[in-house]
Design a protein around this motif. Structure first.
Motif, mmCIF file in Angstrom:
data_model
loop_
_atom_site.group_PDB
_atom_site.id
_atom_site.type_symbol
_atom_site.label_atom_id
_atom_site.label_comp_id
_atom_site.label_asym_id
_atom_site.label_seq_id
_atom_site.Cartn_x
_atom_site.Cartn_y
_atom_site.Cartn_z
ATOM 1 N N GLY A 213 0.873 -1.195 0.023
ATOM 2 C CA GLY A 213 -0.111 0.061 0.048
ATOM 3 C C GLY A 213 0.634 1.429 0.105
ATOM 4 N N PRO A 214 0.222 2.388 0.016
ATOM 5 C CA PRO A 214 0.992 3.713 -0.101
ATOM 6 C C PRO A 214 1.929 4.021 0.968
ATOM 7 C CG PRO A 214 -1.264 4.179 -0.683
ATOM 8 C CD PRO A 214 -1.154 2.753 -0.228
ATOM 9 N N TRP A 215 1.570 3.150 2.238
ATOM 10 C CA TRP A 215 2.677 3.240 3.308
ATOM 11 C C TRP A 215 4.099 2.706 2.725
ATOM 12 C CZ3 TRP A 215 -2.203 1.171 3.487
ATOM 13 C CH2 TRP A 215 -2.161 -0.162 3.184
ATOM 14 N N LEU A 216 4.154 2.215 1.790
ATOM 15 C CA LEU A 216 5.437 1.775 1.132
ATOM 16 C C LEU A 216 6.162 2.582 0.139
ATOM 17 C CD1 LEU A 216 5.241 -2.185 0.889
ATOM 18 C CD2 LEU A 216 6.483 -0.887 2.429
ATOM 19 N N TRP A 217 5.168 3.297 -0.529
ATOM 20 C CA TRP A 217 5.649 4.085 -1.802
ATOM 21 C C TRP A 217 4.681 5.244 -2.034
ATOM 22 C CZ3 TRP A 217 1.079 3.709 -4.038
ATOM 23 C CH2 TRP A 217 0.298 2.459 -4.039
ATOM 24 N N PHE A 431 11.551 -1.729 -6.781
ATOM 25 C CA PHE A 431 10.618 -2.706 -5.855
ATOM 26 C C PHE A 431 9.451 -1.608 -5.546
ATOM 27 C CE2 PHE A 431 9.227 -3.194 -1.305
ATOM 28 C CZ PHE A 431 8.810 -4.565 -1.362
ATOM 29 N N GLU A 432 9.790 -0.389 -5.207
ATOM 30 C CA GLU A 432 8.683 0.609 -5.109
ATOM 31 C C GLU A 432 7.752 0.625 -6.321
ATOM 32 O OE1 GLU A 432 11.493 0.930 -4.306
ATOM 33 O OE2 GLU A 432 11.474 1.264 -1.876
ATOM 34 N N ALA A 433 8.300 0.815 -7.408
ATOM 35 C CA ALA A 433 7.459 0.883 -8.683
ATOM 36 C C ALA A 433 6.759 -0.437 -8.962
ATOM 37 C CB ALA A 433 8.394 0.865 -10.036
ATOM 38 N N ALA A 434 7.128 -1.625 -8.872
ATOM 39 C CA ALA A 434 6.353 -2.711 -8.927
ATOM 40 C C ALA A 434 5.232 -2.754 -7.855
ATOM 41 C CB ALA A 434 7.276 -3.962 -8.847
#
Length: 471
Positions: A213-217, A431-434
């Motif tokens: 979720g957006p908490w990662l990216w 990683f964040e892109a995927a």
């Protein structure tokens, strides 16, 4: 609270909290209170049977039984085995003054609700024998403590038997098994309860898995002075037959923010077909010239391509040119039994069959298998499915849980490959892109609704994109 803890990591969190001065029985009382509260919020008072195991999971059940009985519920406890003397579970059992009935096949028939507190997420063997027989005999709703007994909290696998719960109460942080099938399907509604464990225990544990979720990216917001070249140029290698695959990739990439999109056609006839498509797509036939163009930094190779030597050569050439490569479909099938052929790619997007053909069957431990695949290739690996996993070569893992079942239709994987490429082209790390692409893909499918066709995703992505922008 989106870190995911394996059972071993959760045990370390418990131990750290106890070492910091929080008695184990205090944590157990809070856990049992959360279970009792979940029961009272979801069910009217009915004859309730608590099936208690000998460990801390059973201790939570003893506490829940006592609190429900104090609230006026008719409760009985059936104990599979006595808790270890001197343990917190033993203390919780001593505090129970209500009826204790045999752990037998006859008892579930008398209940209107069963609380499954037999085994927790750390069970390392199949549930069988009497425990399995009694759980199989339940015909009323089941409220599970931590996980339904028999679900591996680290992998979601069920090596023996596990019952179907209507709801599962877990504590402090979810475990991978709450998001991974088949465990996820058996948990029903997962309730995450705060039991007083301090978040300060997490840095020492250093979790390496998260719910996606957006908490990662966050997806980068275009700057006021952005132009099409600044937003990235994506190229798609098209095949001579399935031109629709390249078009779907192109649509996903353009809608997800790529500034320019070129389809590399293999021949003049295919180029003519592709030029009849979206007017904003560039179609070119000189693939070698495109690969040499340093302004085209990101390539999608595989959708609509045959798994042959030409596809392998295109993949090698793009990697050798220093391009960010998203490998999918035909490029993955061309690497069957040869993971080394994919080294240098930025992101791999296999479904389960493609993954097995390249790396071997993942078995029950899919988190371990996908991490090993990422480490072996140096690429971020996206294992697509109802519970898509995204793994980085350094061991980071994200598990996605927002994809609706109607996303399972032809061509949606091509759109995903395009979204991944767009995120890479805009400067996001692999990683964040995927992970961002997978989440946006699932959210778009949810917004589109049942009856989704792959091409419907293009029109929905813009409605959601701004909600993910990095401020």
């Amino acid at each position: 609270m989106e870190e995911l803890l394996t059972p071993a990591e959760m045990a370390r969190a418990d131990a750290a909290a106890i070492a910091a001065g929080i008695p184990g029985i205090v944590l157990m009382e809070a856990a049992g209170r959360a279970v009792a509260r979940a029961a009272m919020r979801r069910f009217r008072p009915v004859p309730t049977l608590v099936l208690a195991g000998p460990g801390n999971n059973g201790g939570d059940g003893w506490v829940a039984a006592r609190l429900l009985e104090q609230a006026g519920w008719p409760v009985a406890v059936a104990c599979l085995a006595a808790p270890r003397p001197g343990s917190d579970a033993a203390l919780a059992a001593v505090r129970w003054r209500g009826p204790v009935v045999p752990f037998s096949l006859a008892e579930p028939a008398r209940a209107g609700l069963v609380i499954d507190a037999v085994f927790g997420a750390g069970l390392s063997r199949p549930v069988d024998g009497l425990a399995a027989e009694v759980l199989r005999a339940v015909r009323c709703p089941i409220l599970a403590v931590d996980v339904p007994s028999g679900v591996d909290g680290a992998t979601g696998a069920v090596p023996g038997f596990a019952p179907q719960a209507v709801a599962t109460v877990t504590f402090f942080r979810r475990k991978p098994g709450h998001l991974l099938f088949p465990g996820r399907g058996l948990c029903g509604e997962t309730v995450l309860a705060d039991i007083g464990l301090p978040a300060a225990v997490l840095p020492a544990i250093a979790p390496r898995a998260w719910r996606n979720g957006p908490w990662l990216w966050r997806i980068p917001r275009p700057a006021a002075v952005s132009h099409k070249y600044a937003r990235g140029h994506v190229a798609v290698a098209a095949g001579p037959g399935m031109t629709g695959a390249a078009r779907l990739v192109a649509g996903g990439a353009r809608r997800a923010g790529a500034g320019l999109l070129t389809i590399a056609a293999p021949d003049a006839a295919t180029a003519a077909v592709l030029r009849s498509g979206a007017p904003g797509v560039i179609v070119a036939e000189d693939r070698a010239a495109l690969l040499a163009d340093g302004r085209i930094g990101t390539w999608v190779i595989g959708p609509g391509l045959p798994p042959d030597a030409t596809t392998r050569a295109t993949l090698r050439e793009a990697v050798a040119a220093g391009r960010q490569v998203v490998a999918d479909a035909g490029a993955l099938r061309a690497a069957a039994d040869d993971p080394a052929a994919l080294r240098g790619c930025a992101v791999l997007t296999p479904h389960a069959g493609e993954f097995a053909a390249i790396f071997g069957p993942p078995g029950d431990d899919r988190p371990g298998a996908i991490r090993a695949a990422a480490a072996a290739t140096g690429a971020v690996v996206v294992l697509k499915g109802a519970d898509t996993l995204i793994a980085a070569p350094d061991g980071r893992l994200a598990i996605n849980d927002n994809a609706p079942p109607w996303l399972a239709t032809g061509g949606t994987g091509d759109v995903l490959a395009g979204i991944v490429a767009a995120m890479l082209a805009q400067g996001m790390p692999a990683f964040e892109a995927a992970a961002a692409a997978v989440h946006l893909h699932g959210a778009a499918a949810g917004r589109a609704g049942p009856g989704l066709l792959a091409e419907d995703l293009e029109s929905v992505i813009p409605e959601l994109l701004a909600t993910y922008w990095l401020d």
